[in-house]
Design a protein around this motif. Structure first.
Motif, PDB file in Angstrom:
ATOM      1  N   VAL A   1       0.859  -1.183   0.000  1.00  0.00           N
ATOM      2  CA  VAL A   1       0.000   0.000   0.000  1.00  0.00           C
ATOM      3  C   VAL A   1       0.899   1.238   0.000  1.00  0.00           C
ATOM      4  O   VAL A   1       1.949   1.242   0.638  1.00  0.00           O
ATOM      5  CB  VAL A   1      -0.987   0.008   1.186  1.00  0.00           C
ATOM      6  N   CYS A   2       0.474   2.270  -0.750  1.00  0.00           N
ATOM      7  CA  CYS A   2       1.337   3.432  -0.979  1.00  0.00           C
ATOM      8  C   CYS A   2       0.512   4.719  -0.976  1.00  0.00           C
ATOM      9  O   CYS A   2      -0.651   4.714  -1.361  1.00  0.00           O
ATOM     10  CB  CYS A   2       2.027   3.304  -2.328  1.00  0.00           C
TER      11      CYS A   2
ATOM     12  N   ILE B   1      -2.564   0.709  -4.240  1.00  0.00           N
ATOM     13  CA  ILE B   1      -2.598  -0.683  -3.784  1.00  0.00           C
ATOM     14  C   ILE B   1      -2.019  -1.579  -4.874  1.00  0.00           C
ATOM     15  O   ILE B   1      -2.464  -1.536  -6.025  1.00  0.00           O
ATOM     16  CB  ILE B   1      -4.038  -1.124  -3.453  1.00  0.00           C
ATOM     17  N   VAL B   2      -1.011  -2.375  -4.502  1.00  0.00           N
ATOM     18  CA  VAL B   2      -0.449  -3.369  -5.404  1.00  0.00           C
ATOM     19  C   VAL B   2      -1.068  -4.710  -5.016  1.00  0.00           C
ATOM     20  O   VAL B   2      -1.045  -5.097  -3.853  1.00  0.00           O
ATOM     21  CB  VAL B   2       1.086  -3.446  -5.297  1.00  0.00           C
ATOM     22  N   THR B   3      -1.644  -5.398  -6.016  1.00  0.00           N
ATOM     23  CA  THR B   3      -2.350  -6.649  -5.761  1.00  0.00           C
ATOM     24  C   THR B   3      -1.610  -7.824  -6.394  1.00  0.00           C
ATOM     25  O   THR B   3      -0.733  -7.623  -7.231  1.00  0.00           O
ATOM     26  CB  THR B   3      -3.771  -6.601  -6.346  1.00  0.00           C
TER      27      THR B   3
ATOM     28  N   LEU C   1      -5.478   0.969  -8.063  1.00  0.00           N
ATOM     29  CA  LEU C   1      -4.970  -0.382  -7.849  1.00  0.00           C
ATOM     30  C   LEU C   1      -4.242  -0.848  -9.104  1.00  0.00           C
ATOM     31  O   LEU C   1      -4.684  -0.578 -10.222  1.00  0.00           O
ATOM     32  CB  LEU C   1      -6.114  -1.358  -7.558  1.00  0.00           C
ATOM     33  N   LEU C   2      -3.136  -1.551  -8.900  1.00  0.00           N
ATOM     34  CA  LEU C   2      -2.363  -2.103 -10.006  1.00  0.00           C
ATOM     35  C   LEU C   2      -1.855  -3.475  -9.577  1.00  0.00           C
ATOM     36  O   LEU C   2      -1.370  -3.643  -8.460  1.00  0.00           O
ATOM     37  CB  LEU C   2      -1.190  -1.186 -10.362  1.00  0.00           C
ATOM     38  N   ALA C   3      -1.973  -4.442 -10.475  1.00  0.00           N
ATOM     39  CA  ALA C   3      -1.552  -5.814 -10.177  1.00  0.00           C
ATOM     40  C   ALA C   3      -0.039  -5.962 -10.314  1.00  0.00           C
ATOM     41  O   ALA C   3       0.568  -5.402 -11.231  1.00  0.00           O
ATOM     42  CB  ALA C   3      -2.248  -6.793 -11.115  1.00  0.00           C
ATOM     43  N   GLN C   4       0.549  -6.730  -9.424  1.00  0.00           N
ATOM     44  CA  GLN C   4       1.976  -7.040  -9.519  1.00  0.00           C
ATOM     45  C   GLN C   4       2.283  -7.720 -10.852  1.00  0.00           C
ATOM     46  O   GLN C   4       3.337  -7.514 -11.434  1.00  0.00           O
ATOM     47  CB  GLN C   4       2.423  -7.933  -8.354  1.00  0.00           C
TER      48      GLN C   4
END
Length: 144
Positions: free
Chosen positions: A7-8, A71-73, A46-49
């Motif tokens: 989380v950033c 948020i990195v998911t 949100l952005l996926a790894q």
């Protein structure tokens, strides 16, 4: 089911975000302490790894927040989730309001590589149920 990897937040718009231990989110506001908070449709990004990994394969050195994502998911294909879908993240709920966005002209990643994943693979949401989000929290799509 997916999970939160990082989380950033950032204090100013147009800058990279920095990783923090947790974020607190509030209805009609977004993330407390983040520059993008406010009563609008893009309170949280949100952005996926998995999307970040595409850019890492180009030889970039990246850390969470470099795409200005909150948020990195992991384990969930974000850009296939329809607008209007509610997502449970830990004990919170957000609603998808937008998929992707136009990359601003001075995007450092796009300048370096010629492309950026946030405009096509990142998503935005507004807060429906507030609370705290931390790395390790589970992510589930809610059915209406």
């Amino acid at each position: 089911m997916g999970c939160v990897l990082a989380v950033c937040i950032s204090e100013k718009r147009g800058t990279k975000k920095i990783q923090v231990p947790y974020i607190d989110i509030k209805i009609n506001h977004g993330i407390i302490g983040d520059a993008h908070a406010g009563d609008w449709h893009r309170q949280i990004s949100l952005l996926a790894q998995e999307s970040v990994d595409k850019m890492l394969s180009l030889g970039l050195e990246l850390k969470p927040g470099d795409f200005a994502e909150n948020i990195v998911t992991k384990g969930i294909v974000l850009n296939t989730i329809p607008v209007g879908t509610k997502i449970k993240i830990g004990d919170t709920i957000v609603e998808v309001t937008q998929i992707g966005k136009k990359c601003h002209n001075d995007c450092e990643i796009k300048r370096l590589t010629g492309e950026c994943v946030m405009p096509t693979e990142g998503i935005f949401a507004k807060v429906v149920l507030g609370g705290r989000i931390s790395p390790g929290d589970y992510i589930n799509l809610l059915e209406e």
